[in-house]
Write an enzyme that holds these catalytic residues in place. Structure first.
Site, PDB file in Angstrom:
ATOM      1  N   CYS A 135      -7.003   0.585   6.737  1.00 51.47           N
ATOM      2  CA  CYS A 135      -5.604   0.643   6.314  1.00 51.47           C
ATOM      3  C   CYS A 135      -4.863   1.906   6.733  1.00 51.47           C
ATOM      4  O   CYS A 135      -3.650   1.928   6.718  1.00 51.47           O
ATOM      5  CB  CYS A 135      -5.506   0.480   4.814  1.00 51.47           C
ATOM      6  SG  CYS A 135      -6.395   1.750   3.930  1.00 51.47           S
ATOM      7  N   CYS A 172       0.831  -1.210   0.000  1.00 53.37           N
ATOM      8  CA  CYS A 172       0.000   0.000   0.000  1.00 53.37           C
ATOM      9  C   CYS A 172       0.864   1.258   0.000  1.00 53.37           C
ATOM     10  O   CYS A 172       0.537   2.249  -0.655  1.00 53.37           O
ATOM     11  CB  CYS A 172      -0.918   0.011   1.226  1.00 53.37           C
ATOM     12  SG  CYS A 172      -2.336  -1.094   1.137  1.00 53.37           S
ATOM     13  N   CYS A 215      -7.994  -2.305  -4.741  1.00 53.57           N
ATOM     14  CA  CYS A 215      -7.199  -3.093  -5.680  1.00 53.57           C
ATOM     15  C   CYS A 215      -7.829  -4.472  -5.866  1.00 53.57           C
ATOM     16  O   CYS A 215      -8.450  -5.018  -4.948  1.00 53.57           O
ATOM     17  CB  CYS A 215      -5.773  -3.244  -5.155  1.00 53.57           C
ATOM     18  SG  CYS A 215      -4.829  -1.711  -5.144  1.00 53.57           S
ATOM     19  N   CYS A 260      -7.213  -7.312  -3.384  1.00 58.38           N
ATOM     20  CA  CYS A 260      -7.576  -7.000  -1.998  1.00 58.38           C
ATOM     21  C   CYS A 260      -9.059  -6.695  -1.821  1.00 58.38           C
ATOM     22  O   CYS A 260      -9.480  -6.175  -0.788  1.00 58.38           O
ATOM     23  CB  CYS A 260      -6.752  -5.809  -1.508  1.00 58.38           C
ATOM     24  SG  CYS A 260      -4.969  -6.102  -1.523  1.00 58.38           S
TER      25      CYS A 260
END
Length: 250
Positions: free
Chosen positions: A233, A121, A205, A208
């Site tokens: 995140c 990330c 993404c 994910c």
């Protein structure tokens, strides 16, 4: 059944929320230039971009193309760039950094550990994000309190980072429900990511993100293999100082 058919149910106070959102966007454009909208091209973000265009505001939009987005997201990005009156800027990770990371950790390191997922990330999102926000006085997001427990206290105007970055964050949809979002999309014929029709409420993404099942949490399809406490995140949530890679990662 489309996402519109399934979700377009406005709350009783939708009109008041819409008026507040319009006023906030107009204030942000008038008082906080230069600023920008961060768009993942999810349902909330396409609503905000539509409002920016409808109001004729001088607010450019940016999208982070991580190199791992769904084909549907990339197609929507191209349609948005072709039709938006507001500029739509695309930021990508540094190619050499991606090549070195993949060579060292493989193509799907996110499944190996939380640390490697956050490192991925950082390369694909954090560093491009820092470039997208450089020199900006404010940015606009599609955060809603309903999205997750971690976002339950998100303010309409967030000044918590001003001392560190000099930037204000505006969250104009903070009080909107999922039904409000889809009601606006239906009313205005807003183009949206077709993955929403396949039960992807939150789209990141491709490796994910997965579809969710009936009764699952709104963000259950993000990093579904991780513990629930680790799944925010860090892009919009404060983290301890030692967790720098998780501070602003998607």
């Amino acid at each position: 059944m489309s996402a519109i058919d399934l979700h377009a149910r406005p709350s009783k106070t939708f009109d008041e929320k819409l008026a507040q959102t319009r006023a906030l966007l107009q204030r942000a454009a008038a008082e906080f230039s230069p600023l920008t909208q961060a768009s993942s091209l999810g349902a909330e973000d396409v609503v905000i971009t539509h409002l920016i265009n409808a109001l004729g505001l001088d607010i450019p939009v940016f999208v982070l193309d991580t190199g791992m987005l769904h084909a549907e997201t990339l197609a929507l990005l191209e349609r948005t760039r072709a039709t938006s009156k507001a500029p739509v800027n695309v930021y990508r990770p540094v190619n050499e950094a991606v090549i070195q990371f993949v060579a060292r950790e493989g193509k799907e390191p996110m499944y190996k550990s939380i640390e490697l997922r956050k490192a991925c990330c950082h390369i694909r999102k954090v560093e491009p994000l820092e470039r997208a926000l450089a020199g900006k006085r404010a940015w606009i997001t599609g955060l809603r309190r309903e999205q997750s427990n971690a976002r339950a206290d998100v303010p309409l105007i967030d000044t918590s980072d001003e001392a560190e970055t000099g930037r204000t964050k505006f969250n104009p949809l903070v009080d909107w429900t999922w039904g409000d979002v889809w009601h606006y999309i239906k009313l205005n014929g807003v183009d949206y990511n077709p993955l929403h029709d396949d039960f992807f409420p939150s789209i990141g993404c491709a490796p994910c993100t997965r579809a969710i099942s009936l009764g699952e949490d709104f963000r259950a399809g993000r990093w579904w293999w991780e513990d629930e406490a680790a799944k925010e995140c860090g892009l919009h949530v404060k983290q301890p100082e030692h967790a720098q890679d998780d501070r602003i990662t998607a």
